[in-house]
Design a protein around this motif. Structure first.
Motif, PDB file in Angstrom:
ATOM      1  N   SER A   1       0.882  -1.100  -0.095  1.00  0.00           N
ATOM      2  CA  SER A   1      -0.114  -0.127   0.015  1.00  0.00           C
ATOM      3  C   SER A   1       0.661   1.348   0.029  1.00  0.00           C
ATOM      4  O   SER A   1       2.105   1.147   0.235  1.00  0.00           O
ATOM      5  CB  SER A   1      -0.981  -0.014   1.189  1.00  0.00           C
ATOM      6  N   PHE A   2       0.556   2.237  -0.272  1.00  0.00           N
ATOM      7  CA  PHE A   2       1.203   3.574  -0.305  1.00  0.00           C
ATOM      8  C   PHE A   2       1.315   4.006   0.971  1.00  0.00           C
ATOM      9  O   PHE A   2       2.422   4.871   1.328  1.00  0.00           O
ATOM     10  CB  PHE A   2       0.028   4.796  -0.832  1.00  0.00           C
ATOM     11  N   SER A   3       0.622   3.731   2.255  1.00  0.00           N
ATOM     12  CA  SER A   3       0.865   3.841   3.533  1.00  0.00           C
ATOM     13  C   SER A   3       2.241   3.177   3.770  1.00  0.00           C
ATOM     14  O   SER A   3       3.070   3.885   4.459  1.00  0.00           O
ATOM     15  CB  SER A   3      -0.247   3.404   4.482  1.00  0.00           C
ATOM     16  N   GLU A   4       2.311   1.888   3.555  1.00  0.00           N
ATOM     17  CA  GLU A   4       3.810   1.302   3.798  1.00  0.00           C
ATOM     18  C   GLU A   4       4.775   1.939   3.001  1.00  0.00           C
ATOM     19  O   GLU A   4       5.805   1.893   3.532  1.00  0.00           O
ATOM     20  CB  GLU A   4       3.383  -0.187   3.486  1.00  0.00           C
TER      21      GLU A   4
ATOM     22  N   PRO B   1      -1.364  11.067   6.166  1.00  0.00           N
ATOM     23  CA  PRO B   1      -2.442  10.907   5.941  1.00  0.00           C
ATOM     24  C   PRO B   1      -3.010  10.676   4.346  1.00  0.00           C
ATOM     25  O   PRO B   1      -3.905  10.232   3.751  1.00  0.00           O
ATOM     26  CB  PRO B   1      -3.170  11.940   6.527  1.00  0.00           C
ATOM     27  N   ILE B   2      -2.310  11.564   3.775  1.00  0.00           N
ATOM     28  CA  ILE B   2      -2.357  11.609   2.208  1.00  0.00           C
ATOM     29  C   ILE B   2      -2.276  10.458   1.650  1.00  0.00           C
ATOM     30  O   ILE B   2      -2.912   9.755   0.797  1.00  0.00           O
ATOM     31  CB  ILE B   2      -1.621  12.950   1.641  1.00  0.00           C
ATOM     32  N   PHE B   3      -1.014   9.982   2.023  1.00  0.00           N
ATOM     33  CA  PHE B   3      -0.577   8.751   1.180  1.00  0.00           C
ATOM     34  C   PHE B   3      -1.495   7.593   1.648  1.00  0.00           C
ATOM     35  O   PHE B   3      -1.735   6.681   1.029  1.00  0.00           O
ATOM     36  CB  PHE B   3       0.847   8.354   1.449  1.00  0.00           C
ATOM     37  N   ALA B   4      -1.951   7.469   2.780  1.00  0.00           N
ATOM     38  CA  ALA B   4      -2.966   6.507   3.479  1.00  0.00           C
ATOM     39  C   ALA B   4      -4.269   6.253   2.539  1.00  0.00           C
ATOM     40  O   ALA B   4      -4.702   5.327   2.644  1.00  0.00           O
ATOM     41  CB  ALA B   4      -3.206   6.542   4.903  1.00  0.00           C
ATOM     42  N   LYS B   5      -4.639   7.394   2.114  1.00  0.00           N
ATOM     43  CA  LYS B   5      -5.684   7.398   1.224  1.00  0.00           C
ATOM     44  C   LYS B   5      -5.596   7.319  -0.211  1.00  0.00           C
ATOM     45  O   LYS B   5      -6.613   6.803  -0.938  1.00  0.00           O
ATOM     46  CB  LYS B   5      -6.466   8.671   1.304  1.00  0.00           C
ATOM     47  N   MET B   6      -4.399   6.746  -0.508  1.00  0.00           N
ATOM     48  CA  MET B   6      -3.997   6.749  -1.986  1.00  0.00           C
ATOM     49  C   MET B   6      -3.872   5.059  -2.253  1.00  0.00           C
ATOM     50  O   MET B   6      -3.578   4.306  -1.384  1.00  0.00           O
ATOM     51  CB  MET B   6      -2.726   7.275  -2.452  1.00  0.00           C
ATOM     52  N   ASN B   7      -4.071   4.789  -3.723  1.00  0.00           N
ATOM     53  CA  ASN B   7      -3.804   3.406  -3.925  1.00  0.00           C
ATOM     54  C   ASN B   7      -2.799   3.180  -4.856  1.00  0.00           C
ATOM     55  O   ASN B   7      -2.574   3.718  -5.750  1.00  0.00           O
ATOM     56  CB  ASN B   7      -5.267   3.018  -4.960  1.00  0.00           C
ATOM     57  N   ILE B   8      -1.923   2.470  -4.468  1.00  0.00           N
ATOM     58  CA  ILE B   8      -0.620   2.147  -5.162  1.00  0.00           C
ATOM     59  C   ILE B   8      -0.854   1.471  -6.365  1.00  0.00           C
ATOM     60  O   ILE B   8       0.098   1.544  -7.077  1.00  0.00           O
ATOM     61  CB  ILE B   8       0.408   1.335  -3.839  1.00  0.00           C
ATOM     62  N   ASN B   9      -1.853   0.984  -6.491  1.00  0.00           N
ATOM     63  CA  ASN B   9      -2.075   0.303  -7.889  1.00  0.00           C
ATOM     64  C   ASN B   9      -2.751   1.122  -8.945  1.00  0.00           C
ATOM     65  O   ASN B   9      -3.128   0.671  -9.878  1.00  0.00           O
ATOM     66  CB  ASN B   9      -2.830  -1.135  -7.941  1.00  0.00           C
ATOM     67  N   ASP B  10      -3.234   2.325  -8.432  1.00  0.00           N
ATOM     68  CA  ASP B  10      -3.995   3.263  -9.332  1.00  0.00           C
ATOM     69  C   ASP B  10      -2.924   4.004  -9.957  1.00  0.00           C
ATOM     70  O   ASP B  10      -2.364   4.947  -9.428  1.00  0.00           O
ATOM     71  CB  ASP B  10      -4.793   4.113  -8.541  1.00  0.00           C
ATOM     72  N   SER B  11      -3.181   4.331 -11.142  1.00  0.00           N
ATOM     73  CA  SER B  11      -2.023   5.092 -11.839  1.00  0.00           C
ATOM     74  C   SER B  11      -2.032   6.442 -11.801  1.00  0.00           C
ATOM     75  O   SER B  11      -1.032   7.297 -11.758  1.00  0.00           O
ATOM     76  CB  SER B  11      -2.361   4.849 -13.621  1.00  0.00           C
TER      77      SER B  11
END
Length: 393
Positions: A34-37, A69-79
């Motif tokens: 994940s983007f959080s990690e 918090p911004i990265f936690a809401k993002m999807n690492i598989n979304d372009s």
């Protein structure tokens, strides 16, 4: 920005400390699903490895509070989110003073320039005085016939598919020794088993330095030189002195804490074998694009005890924290994570002999002569001409 090799005493001392301090936050150990990690891996890697936290203006804890918090809401598989992350990483790193610093995103959704971030590049390009490198052909094809006496030596050699080394050496007015080379690979070139013209150019310079009685001065030209191996410092600068002298001190990290630094360890230049003290004027030419070892060489020449060195040109780039060639034993320097294929940062900080850190601001010239594109395009070199004028005949 080639990796630099520090002296064996420094390496041994830091290695013995490092083995007692395990990396509890090794960025490569994070599973970045994940983007959080991915953010945690990067933030902790910087928290542990970055060497300038006590002088850098960046508030790293505030960076965590704002962007986690911004990265936690993002999807690492979304372009779209991956491309957004480029903007966020660029924002987070914009004020870092380490001018070697760069990072590269590892994702098929961003490529080329969209995957690479260099805060110092971005800052310099916004400057009114910014300019690119002087064309290598100017050094190789214009300077020799216009400024050097007959008998100059020049040559180039391909060190790899993407790395070409070249050097130019000769006399000016019969008694001023001139040397230019495009990167610090001097020991590498010198030790090549097959003779080549680049090697001959360097040998011409070193042979002339060994018989200084007929020289009125030396011009060492490191303009638009991107740096290289630290071992070249003793070869080039050590060839001009018969005594060891200090250029300042370096330090690294000794633990996982943000401010866990080693003591400052003296940084010295050692005289070359049979080297003689050169007492006539030495002029070092450097410019905005003199980086890393080109900066450290300029600083080392200025630190020579004779007081016979002048620096002509422009303030240098500002990336003079030495890099180590092996990071396995250090809590500082470059690292990688799953999402970031490279986080490139200095392994050590250099405090100059005057007590100042020039990281992020560059080393200032004694005599400023700014880049002049019109003059260069016309085949003249105001910076070199100023250097020549400072050597009495």
């Amino acid at each position: 920005m080639l990796q630099l090799i520090l002296g064996i005493c420094l390496v041994s001392a830091l290695a013995s400390c490092r083995k007692e301090s395990p990396q509890i936050n090794d960025p490569k150990r994070y599973i970045e699903g994940s983007f959080s990690e991915a953010f945690e891996a990067y933030w902790n890697g910087m928290n542990n490895n970055y060497i300038f936290w006590d002088t850098d203006p960046t508030n790293w804890d505030e960076i965590y509070r704002k962007y986690q918090p911004i990265f936690a809401k993002m999807n690492i598989n979304d372009s779209t989110d991956v491309r957004k992350s480029y903007t966020y990483f660029k924002e987070m790193t914009s004020t870092l003073i380490d001018s070697h610093y760069a990072l590269r995103i590892n994702s098929p959704y961003v490529q080329d320039s969209a995957a690479y971030i260099s805060p110092s590049d971005a800052r310099h390009q916004k400057s009114l005085d910014y300019h690119g490198n002087i064309n290598p052909n100017f050094f190789y094809s214009t300077i020799p016939p216009k400024y050097l006496d007959r008998g100059y030596v020049r040559g180039f050699i391909n060190l790899s598919a993407t790395d070409q080394f070249f050097a130019v050496a000769g006399k000016i007015k019969g008694n001023i020794l001139y040397l230019h080379f495009n990167e610090f690979s001097l020991n590498v070139i010198k030790d090549l088993p097959t003779p080549n013209n680049a090697q001959k150019a360097l040998q011409y310079y070193f042979d002339e330095v060994k018989k200084p009685e007929g020289l009125k001065g030396i011009i060492i030209d490191v303009r638009s030189n991107g740096g290289g191996y630290l071992s070249d410092l003793d070869l080039l600068v050590g060839g001009l002195t018969d005594k060891e002298f200090s250029i300042g001190a370096t330090r690294s990290k000794i633990g996982n804490g943000r401010l866990d630094y080693t003591p400052w360890i003296p940084a010295t230049v050692h005289p070359g074998k049979d080297a003689k003290l050169f007492t006539a004027p030495i002029i070092v030419l450097a410019d905005l694009n003199s980086v890393s070892m080109a900066e450290m060489t300029t600083m080392a020449l200025k630190a020579m005890p004779g007081g016979n060195v002048k620096f002509v040109g422009e303030r240098t780039w500002g990336g003079n924290g030495p890099l180590l060639n092996n990071n396995d034993y250090y809590n500082s320097g470059q690292f990688s994570t799953g999402f970031l294929s490279l986080v490139y940062t200095s392994s050590t900080a250099l405090r100059y002999v005057d007590g100042k850190l020039y990281e992020g601001i560059g080393f200032p010239p004694d005599i400023e002569v700014k880049y002049n594109k019109a003059a260069l395009d016309a085949g003249t070199d105001p910076q070199l001409e100023k250097a020549i004028s400072l050597i009495p005949q």
